[in-house]
Design a protein around this motif. Structure first.
Motif, mmCIF file in Angstrom:
data_model
loop_
_atom_site.group_PDB
_atom_site.id
_atom_site.type_symbol
_atom_site.label_atom_id
_atom_site.label_comp_id
_atom_site.label_asym_id
_atom_site.label_seq_id
_atom_site.Cartn_x
_atom_site.Cartn_y
_atom_site.Cartn_z
ATOM 1 N N GLY A 1 0.812 -1.203 0.000
ATOM 2 C CA GLY A 1 0.000 0.000 0.000
ATOM 3 C C GLY A 1 0.847 1.256 0.000
ATOM 4 O O GLY A 1 2.067 1.214 0.188
ATOM 5 N N VAL A 2 0.192 2.382 -0.192
ATOM 6 C CA VAL A 2 0.853 3.685 -0.133
ATOM 7 C C VAL A 2 -0.148 4.691 0.415
ATOM 8 O O VAL A 2 -1.365 4.568 0.205
ATOM 9 N N THR A 3 0.345 5.661 1.146
ATOM 10 C CA THR A 3 -0.474 6.765 1.620
ATOM 11 C C THR A 3 0.415 7.990 1.766
ATOM 12 O O THR A 3 1.623 7.928 1.521
ATOM 13 N N ASN A 4 -0.185 9.092 2.151
ATOM 14 C CA ASN A 4 0.551 10.347 2.247
ATOM 15 C C ASN A 4 1.380 10.414 3.534
ATOM 16 O O ASN A 4 0.958 9.937 4.584
ATOM 17 N N GLY B 1 -6.289 7.450 13.018
ATOM 18 C CA GLY B 1 -6.813 7.098 14.325
ATOM 19 C C GLY B 1 -6.000 5.978 14.957
ATOM 20 O O GLY B 1 -5.279 5.244 14.283
ATOM 21 N N ASN B 2 -6.106 5.865 16.269
ATOM 22 C CA ASN B 2 -5.272 4.910 17.012
ATOM 23 C C ASN B 2 -5.400 3.470 16.513
ATOM 24 O O ASN B 2 -4.397 2.770 16.327
ATOM 25 N N ASP B 3 -6.634 3.032 16.276
ATOM 26 C CA ASP B 3 -6.853 1.619 15.942
ATOM 27 C C ASP B 3 -6.281 1.266 14.572
ATOM 28 O O ASP B 3 -5.552 0.273 14.431
ATOM 29 N N PHE C 1 -3.095 -1.044 13.256
ATOM 30 C CA PHE C 1 -3.275 -2.129 12.287
ATOM 31 C C PHE C 1 -2.262 -1.996 11.150
ATOM 32 O O PHE C 1 -1.678 -2.997 10.707
ATOM 33 N N ILE C 2 -2.060 -0.764 10.664
ATOM 34 C CA ILE C 2 -1.058 -0.539 9.622
ATOM 35 C C ILE C 2 0.322 -0.970 10.107
ATOM 36 O O ILE C 2 1.055 -1.678 9.409
ATOM 37 N N LYS C 3 0.664 -0.547 11.309
ATOM 38 C CA LYS C 3 1.990 -0.850 11.851
ATOM 39 C C LYS C 3 2.203 -2.347 12.041
ATOM 40 O O LYS C 3 3.280 -2.880 11.724
ATOM 41 N N ASP C 4 1.173 -3.032 12.517
ATOM 42 C CA ASP C 4 1.325 -4.439 12.886
ATOM 43 C C ASP C 4 1.072 -5.408 11.737
ATOM 44 O O ASP C 4 1.673 -6.498 11.689
ATOM 45 N N ARG D 1 5.101 5.587 2.465
ATOM 46 C CA ARG D 1 4.648 6.968 2.620
ATOM 47 C C ARG D 1 5.177 7.807 1.464
ATOM 48 O O ARG D 1 6.373 7.813 1.173
ATOM 49 N N ALA D 2 4.289 8.511 0.798
ATOM 50 C CA ALA D 2 4.659 9.357 -0.336
ATOM 51 C C ALA D 2 4.573 10.823 0.071
ATOM 52 O O ALA D 2 3.877 11.183 1.024
ATOM 53 N N ASP D 3 5.256 11.675 -0.655
ATOM 54 C CA ASP D 3 5.282 13.105 -0.364
ATOM 55 C C ASP D 3 4.112 13.791 -1.057
ATOM 56 O O ASP D 3 4.271 14.527 -2.019
#
Length: 262
Positions: A138-141, A147-149, A153-156, A162-164
């Motif tokens: 995946g990719v996101t900004n 949010g915490n949850d 989930f992303i981390k685990d 991460r894109a600029d």
């Protein structure tokens, strides 16, 4: 005993005077927000335009405090400016525990923001929820929190680069270096249209989540005492259809700025 009493009274008066001076020091609010989150917020010259700055500017005008909506670099840069006290206020921000260590969130939230998975329409995959992203790229900004949850989930569980900027994230997606892109539904569609990709990408259903979006003051700002008044203003303007009109006006401004001239 009398001397101790006089000292106590003096100390109390000093604290009251200091608090008054701190509140009086808020002669102007320097606000910032996301430079690429249309139509909630987007960079326009040196300023941040969009529905969120319209909202806070209307409230600031009502309580007679000047407010400047200023662009401060990337979304990560804007958050750093609020953390360091270089910006008094940041708008269009989700809540998480880490941000709450340096921000005073204004209650209530001013909008619910759906977050979705965008994919290349020719490379769609079965999707019923977040577990279907496991094992894919995946990719996101850069600087986004969901949010915490879901952050946990992303981390685990996920592999998300991460894109600029959302524009760069779409380039990563279309180059095949990511299987999906996580973004807010409305800014994602707007950026896809701006990049000429509106017919090439699709948001999958259902939405990953619907997050509350807030205005927040830096804990280092002398203006943070105005949070209750901004809360009252947000309640009023989001219940009398005023904010809906701001969204409509922001869409028109974004379209005028980004529609190619024939």
């Amino acid at each position: 005993m009398k001397r101790l009493l006089r000292l106590s009274v003096f100390a109390a008066l000093t604290l009251i005077s200091s608090a008054a001076r701190a509140e009086d020091a808020c002669t102007k609010i320097t606000a910032t927000g996301h430079p690429q989150y249309p139509v909630i917020a987007f960079k326009d010259g040196d300023n941040i335009a969009g529905a969120a700055p319209m909202l806070v500017e209307a409230i600031a005008k009502k309580i007679n405090v000047p407010l400047e909506s200023k662009a401060m670099g990337t979304w990560a840069d804007a958050q750093a400016a609020a953390k360091d006290g270089k910006a008094d206020m940041i708008f269009g921000i989700y809540y998480n525990d880490e941000r709450a260590t340096y921000l005073d969130y204004v209650q209530p939230a001013f909008v619910f923001d759906p977050v979705v998975v965008f994919v290349n329409k020719d490379k769609k995959f079965p999707f019923t929820g977040q577990d279907d992203l496991i094992g894919k790229k995946g990719v996101t900004n850069q600087g986004e929190s969901y949010g915490n949850d879901f952050d946990a989930f992303i981390k685990d569980k996920l592999t998300v680069a991460r894109a600029d900027g959302i524009d760069d994230a779409f380039k990563v997606l279309m180059a095949g270096d990511a299987d999906y892109l996580i973004a807010g539904y409305y800014p994602g569609l707007a950026e896809a249209a701006k990049a000429g990709l509106k017919d090439d990408v699709v948001p999958l259903e259902p939405a990953l989540l619907s997050a509350e979006m807030f205005v927040a003051f830096s804990k280092k700002s002398p203006c943070k005492s105005l949070a209750p008044q901004f809360g009252e203003g947000i309640t009023a303007l989001t219940t009398d259809d005023s904010f809906h009109k701001m969204l409509t006006d922001a869409i028109a401004a974004w379209d005028a700025k980004n529609t190619p001239k024939e």
